[in-house]
Design a protein around this motif. Structure first.
Motif, PDB file in Angstrom:
ATOM      1  N   LEU A  84     -14.780  66.581 -15.397  1.00 36.79           N
ATOM      2  CA  LEU A  84     -15.359  65.297 -15.000  1.00 36.79           C
ATOM      3  C   LEU A  84     -14.357  64.539 -14.142  1.00 36.79           C
ATOM      4  CD1 LEU A  84     -17.538  62.992 -15.329  1.00 36.79           C
ATOM      5  CD2 LEU A  84     -16.224  62.276 -17.352  1.00 36.79           C
ATOM      6  N   TRP A  85     -14.827  63.970 -13.021  1.00 32.10           N
ATOM      7  CA  TRP A  85     -13.980  63.142 -12.155  1.00 32.10           C
ATOM      8  C   TRP A  85     -14.482  61.703 -12.185  1.00 32.10           C
ATOM      9  CZ3 TRP A  85      -9.524  63.424  -9.258  1.00 32.10           C
ATOM     10  CH2 TRP A  85      -9.287  62.350  -8.391  1.00 32.10           C
ATOM     11  N   LEU A  86     -13.543  60.751 -12.361  1.00 37.36           N
ATOM     12  CA  LEU A  86     -13.876  59.330 -12.384  1.00 37.36           C
ATOM     13  C   LEU A  86     -12.985  58.571 -11.408  1.00 37.36           C
ATOM     14  CD1 LEU A  86     -14.004  58.819 -16.266  1.00 37.36           C
ATOM     15  CD2 LEU A  86     -15.978  59.065 -14.732  1.00 37.36           C
ATOM     16  N   ASN A  87     -13.592  57.761 -10.557  1.00 33.01           N
ATOM     17  CA  ASN A  87     -12.814  56.812  -9.757  1.00 33.01           C
ATOM     18  C   ASN A  87     -12.770  55.470 -10.460  1.00 33.01           C
ATOM     19  OD1 ASN A  87     -13.484  58.754  -7.184  1.00 33.01           O
ATOM     20  ND2 ASN A  87     -11.645  57.519  -6.895  1.00 33.01           N
ATOM     21  N   GLY A  88     -11.856  54.625 -10.019  1.00 29.34           N
ATOM     22  CA  GLY A  88     -11.611  53.382 -10.738  1.00 29.34           C
ATOM     23  C   GLY A  88     -12.161  52.159 -10.069  1.00 29.34           C
ATOM     24  N   GLY A  89     -11.290  51.230  -9.731  1.00 29.68           N
ATOM     25  CA  GLY A  89     -11.677  49.958  -9.121  1.00 29.68           C
ATOM     26  C   GLY A  89     -11.123  48.769  -9.898  1.00 29.68           C
ATOM     27  N   PRO A  90     -11.807  48.317 -10.974  1.00 28.55           N
ATOM     28  CA  PRO A  90     -13.110  48.805 -11.424  1.00 28.55           C
ATOM     29  C   PRO A  90     -14.218  48.443 -10.439  1.00 28.55           C
ATOM     30  CG  PRO A  90     -12.490  46.843 -12.654  1.00 28.55           C
ATOM     31  CD  PRO A  90     -11.310  47.190 -11.798  1.00 28.55           C
ATOM     32  N   GLY A  91     -15.185  49.352 -10.329  1.00 24.57           N
ATOM     33  CA  GLY A  91     -16.326  49.098  -9.461  1.00 24.57           C
ATOM     34  C   GLY A  91     -16.471  50.072  -8.309  1.00 24.57           C
ATOM     35  N   CYS A  92     -15.609  51.102  -8.235  1.00 19.63           N
ATOM     36  CA  CYS A  92     -15.654  52.030  -7.103  1.00 19.63           C
ATOM     37  C   CYS A  92     -16.369  53.326  -7.463  1.00 19.63           C
ATOM     38  CB  CYS A  92     -14.247  52.324  -6.604  1.00 19.63           C
ATOM     39  SG  CYS A  92     -13.473  50.870  -5.850  1.00 19.63           S
ATOM     40  N   ASP A 178     -15.180  74.455 -22.537  1.00 25.72           N
ATOM     41  CA  ASP A 178     -13.939  73.714 -22.354  1.00 25.72           C
ATOM     42  C   ASP A 178     -14.178  72.572 -21.367  1.00 25.72           C
ATOM     43  OD1 ASP A 178     -12.727  75.475 -24.035  1.00 25.72           O
ATOM     44  OD2 ASP A 178     -11.421  76.395 -22.531  1.00 25.72           O
ATOM     45  N   PHE A 179     -13.763  71.372 -21.752  1.00 21.97           N
ATOM     46  CA  PHE A 179     -14.070  70.167 -20.987  1.00 21.97           C
ATOM     47  C   PHE A 179     -12.800  69.370 -20.747  1.00 21.97           C
ATOM     48  CE2 PHE A 179     -15.518  65.581 -21.221  1.00 21.97           C
ATOM     49  CZ  PHE A 179     -16.039  65.543 -19.936  1.00 21.97           C
ATOM     50  N   TYR A 180     -12.624  68.931 -19.487  1.00 22.82           N
ATOM     51  CA  TYR A 180     -11.461  68.135 -19.100  1.00 22.82           C
ATOM     52  C   TYR A 180     -11.929  66.908 -18.313  1.00 22.82           C
ATOM     53  CZ  TYR A 180      -8.908  72.449 -20.151  1.00 22.82           C
ATOM     54  OH  TYR A 180      -8.403  73.562 -20.768  1.00 22.82           O
ATOM     55  N   ILE A 181     -11.152  65.825 -18.407  1.00 24.04           N
ATOM     56  CA  ILE A 181     -11.469  64.594 -17.682  1.00 24.04           C
ATOM     57  C   ILE A 181     -10.342  64.315 -16.695  1.00 24.04           C
ATOM     58  CG2 ILE A 181     -12.118  62.169 -17.873  1.00 24.04           C
ATOM     59  CD1 ILE A 181     -12.759  62.632 -20.796  1.00 24.04           C
ATOM     60  N   THR A 182     -10.707  63.981 -15.462  1.00 23.15           N
ATOM     61  CA  THR A 182      -9.724  63.659 -14.436  1.00 23.15           C
ATOM     62  C   THR A 182     -10.145  62.386 -13.707  1.00 23.15           C
ATOM     63  OG1 THR A 182     -10.875  65.037 -12.793  1.00 23.15           O
ATOM     64  CG2 THR A 182      -9.105  66.084 -14.056  1.00 23.15           C
ATOM     65  N   SER A 195     -11.539  59.597 -23.335  1.00 22.17           N
ATOM     66  CA  SER A 195     -10.985  60.672 -24.161  1.00 22.17           C
ATOM     67  C   SER A 195     -10.856  60.228 -25.607  1.00 22.17           C
ATOM     68  CB  SER A 195      -9.620  61.094 -23.617  1.00 22.17           C
ATOM     69  OG  SER A 195      -9.723  61.596 -22.299  1.00 22.17           O
ATOM     70  N   GLN A 196     -10.383  59.002 -25.798  1.00 21.13           N
ATOM     71  CA  GLN A 196     -10.263  58.453 -27.150  1.00 21.13           C
ATOM     72  C   GLN A 196     -11.630  58.373 -27.829  1.00 21.13           C
ATOM     73  OE1 GLN A 196      -9.542  54.159 -27.541  1.00 21.13           O
ATOM     74  NE2 GLN A 196      -7.813  54.628 -28.907  1.00 21.13           N
ATOM     75  N   ALA A 197     -12.639  57.913 -27.081  1.00 14.59           N
ATOM     76  CA  ALA A 197     -13.990  57.802 -27.640  1.00 14.59           C
ATOM     77  C   ALA A 197     -14.525  59.174 -28.051  1.00 14.59           C
ATOM     78  CB  ALA A 197     -14.920  57.145 -26.623  1.00 14.59           C
ATOM     79  N   ILE A 198     -14.238  60.200 -27.234  1.00 10.65           N
ATOM     80  CA  ILE A 198     -14.695  61.552 -27.556  1.00 10.65           C
ATOM     81  C   ILE A 198     -13.975  62.094 -28.785  1.00 10.65           C
ATOM     82  CG2 ILE A 198     -14.749  63.939 -26.732  1.00 10.65           C
ATOM     83  CD1 ILE A 198     -15.117  62.796 -23.885  1.00 10.65           C
ATOM     84  N   VAL A 199     -12.661  61.917 -28.849  1.00 19.22           N
ATOM     85  CA  VAL A 199     -11.891  62.402 -29.997  1.00 19.22           C
ATOM     86  C   VAL A 199     -12.400  61.768 -31.284  1.00 19.22           C
ATOM     87  CG1 VAL A 199      -9.614  62.320 -31.100  1.00 19.22           C
ATOM     88  CG2 VAL A 199      -9.816  63.015 -28.702  1.00 19.22           C
ATOM     89  N   LEU A 212     -13.540  68.700 -25.788  1.00 16.05           N
ATOM     90  CA  LEU A 212     -12.498  68.113 -24.946  1.00 16.05           C
ATOM     91  C   LEU A 212     -11.165  68.800 -25.188  1.00 16.05           C
ATOM     92  CD1 LEU A 212     -11.609  65.876 -22.955  1.00 16.05           C
ATOM     93  CD2 LEU A 212     -11.142  64.429 -24.955  1.00 16.05           C
ATOM     94  N   LYS A 213     -10.572  69.305 -24.094  1.00 14.30           N
ATOM     95  CA  LYS A 213      -9.288  69.983 -24.173  1.00 14.30           C
ATOM     96  C   LYS A 213      -8.131  69.134 -23.655  1.00 14.30           C
ATOM     97  CE  LYS A 213     -10.605  73.955 -25.870  1.00 14.30           C
ATOM     98  NZ  LYS A 213     -10.100  74.427 -27.182  1.00 14.30           N
ATOM     99  N   GLY A 214      -8.428  68.221 -22.726  1.00 14.25           N
ATOM    100  CA  GLY A 214      -7.356  67.403 -22.188  1.00 14.25           C
ATOM    101  C   GLY A 214      -7.807  66.552 -21.029  1.00 14.25           C
ATOM    102  N   TYR A 215      -6.861  65.814 -20.463  1.00 17.02           N
ATOM    103  CA  TYR A 215      -7.182  64.980 -19.303  1.00 17.02           C
ATOM    104  C   TYR A 215      -5.981  64.868 -18.377  1.00 17.02           C
ATOM    105  CZ  TYR A 215      -4.889  60.972 -21.689  1.00 17.02           C
ATOM    106  OH  TYR A 215      -3.999  60.118 -22.309  1.00 17.02           O
TER     107      TYR A 215
END
Length: 480
Positions: A84-92, A178-182, A195-199, A212-215
């Motif tokens: 999973l890819w997330l951009n920030g901003g917040p709002g972008c 296997d799932f990773y967040i970036t 990640s915390q919410a998933i754990v 979830l394996k990592g981020y």
């Protein structure tokens, strides 16, 4: 106070009804097939992977729905992890940056009407999922107008978790994968918080489908004070501000200045800006984009990431602005079109940013919790970013008080220094040489090397001595 666009309210109501009817008639797995993107306008090349786009409702009562775009791996997607890819901003928008400029396969050309294939796309090594989050960002929406004005870190994490749980029901082949967040920048909050919410969800639900394996997060907003002082130090060490200004910044801008800036801090900050000159602070050694006052906007925003500096074409965000507002593009991506609204797709939402409700000054406590959970955690920095520079991130990592496993060293790519790295107990830090805030834009090849190493759980490649050619001593004398 912003005025709510009632045309937009009608727009999101219609789109919600459309998707609700579709889901009730066909079920989530059938919706999976309906979400497949057949063809993209301006695509003059064929691809060997399937991709899907659409909406997942995360709150039925208020009608909040998040927009996603999945590009499967180029080869053997069933054997590849989900990233999973997330951009920030917040709002972008993650579509604007992650997909169209950075790690996605489809990048927008200068004409804003056609695409080219990114040879360094991360879907070379993973199934790549982009999410526009929270509501009000990109194509994501809510039927409840107040939702747009009440976003914050906590609800963003909760809605993103709900999105994943519902999305996997639509794509059951990813259950247990296997799932990773970036992500990058303000995703320095989003990524560890999700990640915390998933754990925590997984602890309460033994049969959770999210494995979830990592981020990994780049040029990440981690701790406001460390980011603050690290930025001053970077500005001075890079020769952008004077010795006198640096000294006054340290004296006038204390930790209290983050919440209550003193007049002295404001004044010396203005002087620092003047000394910086007309540069792209997100990429200090590349030409800025001066179109539409973008450079001025960049210099004004210290923490919240709007436009992010580019390498060869500093105005590249303008191409996405054209492309993703084309009706034929929105039709191809299953975005509902309405003639009753003048709303334009935005790269970043100033409304979401302006009305952000909660943002902790530090997420280092989240890191402590997640390191103890055993996740693979990487942080990386483009070393020419002035907004969240290497110095800021190193101060934050130092504040974690982690034991060093492998000391600071250079890593190499094709025989050249690609950056530096250090491994700690529970965390790996990597810098990417010559890259600004958007590492995959400035250094796409090195960024692909980075994600390969991260997914494999291997350290960045050390220097390998080339095999010396069998040359005589007399010949070597002339090799200068």
């Amino acid at each position: 106070m912003a005025t709510w666009n009632w045309g937009f309210a009608i727009y999101v109501l219609l789109i919600s009804v459309q998707y609700s009817l579709t889901l009730s008639d066909s079920g989530p797995i059938a919706q999976h097939k309906l979400d497949q993107v057949k063809d993209l306008p301006g695509q003059s090349f064929n691809v060997d992977f399937a991709h899907y786009a659409g909406y997942v409702t995360v709150n039925q009562e208020s009608g909040r729905a998040l927009f996603y775009w999945l590009t499967e791996a180029v080869e053997d997607p069933a054997s590849k992890p989900l990233v999973l890819w997330l951009n920030g901003g917040p709002g972008c928008s993650s579509i604007a940056y992650g997909m169209a400029e950075e790690v996605g396969p489809f990048h927008v050309k200068k004409d804003g009407k056609s695409l080219y294939l990114n040879p360094y796309s991360w879907n070379n090594v993973a199934n790549l999922l982009f999410l526009d989050s929270p509501v009000g960002v990109g194509y994501s929406y809510s039927n409840t107008s107040s939702d747009i004005f009440s976003n914050g870190d906590k609800r963003t994490a909760a809605d993103s978790l709900e999105f994943l749980l519902n999305w996997i029901e639509r794509f059951p082949e990813y259950k247990g994968r296997d799932f990773y967040i970036t992500g990058e920048s303000y995703a320095g909050h989003y990524v560890p918080q999700l990640s915390q919410a998933i754990v925590r969800h997984n602890k309460a639900n033994a049969e959770s489908p999210i494995n979830l394996k990592g981020y990994m997060v780049g040029n990440a907003l981690l701790d406001d004070y460390n980011d603050y002082i690290g930025r001053f130090e970077f500005m001075w060490a890079s020769g952008m501000i004077s010795d006198q200004t640096y000294k006054k910044l340290k004296e006038a801008c204390s930790k209290d200045s983050l919440l209550h800036p003193s007049q002295q801090c404001v004044q010396i900050t203005d002087i620092a800006y003047q000394e910086l000159g007309n540069i792209d602070f997100y990429s200090i050694f590349t030409p800025p984009c001066t179109a539409n006052g973008i450079t001025k906007r960049l210099m004004r925003r210290w923490h919240n990431v709007g436009h992010i500096g580019q390498s060869y074409d500093p105005c590249t965000q303008q191409h996405s602005l054209v492309y993703f507002n084309l009706p034929e593009v929105q039709n191809a991506l299953h975005v509902y079109q309405s003639n009753n609204t003048s709303r334009r797709w935005e790269i970043c939402s100033d409304v979401v940013d302006m009305y952000w409700k909660d943002s902790p000054m530090s997420v280092l406590d989240v890191y402590h919790e997640l390191i103890s959970s055993g996740l693979r955690i990487w942080i990386y920095s483009g070393d020419t970013d002035g907004v969240i520079p290497v110095t800021s991130t190193r101060y934050s990592i130092d504040a974690l008080n982690l034991t060093t496993i492998s000391p600071w060293r250079a890593w190499y790519d094709d025989g050249q220094v690609g950056g530096r790295t250090q491994t700690y107990e529970g965390l790996t830090y990597v810098t990417v040489r010559g890259s600004g805030h958007e590492v995959p834009l400035h250094k796409p090849k090195q960024a692909l090397t980075l994600i390969k190493s991260f997914l494999a759980g291997t350290s960045m490649a050390p220097f390998e001595q080339p095999i010396e050619s069998k040359t005589s001593a007399s010949e070597k004398v002339h090799d200068f």
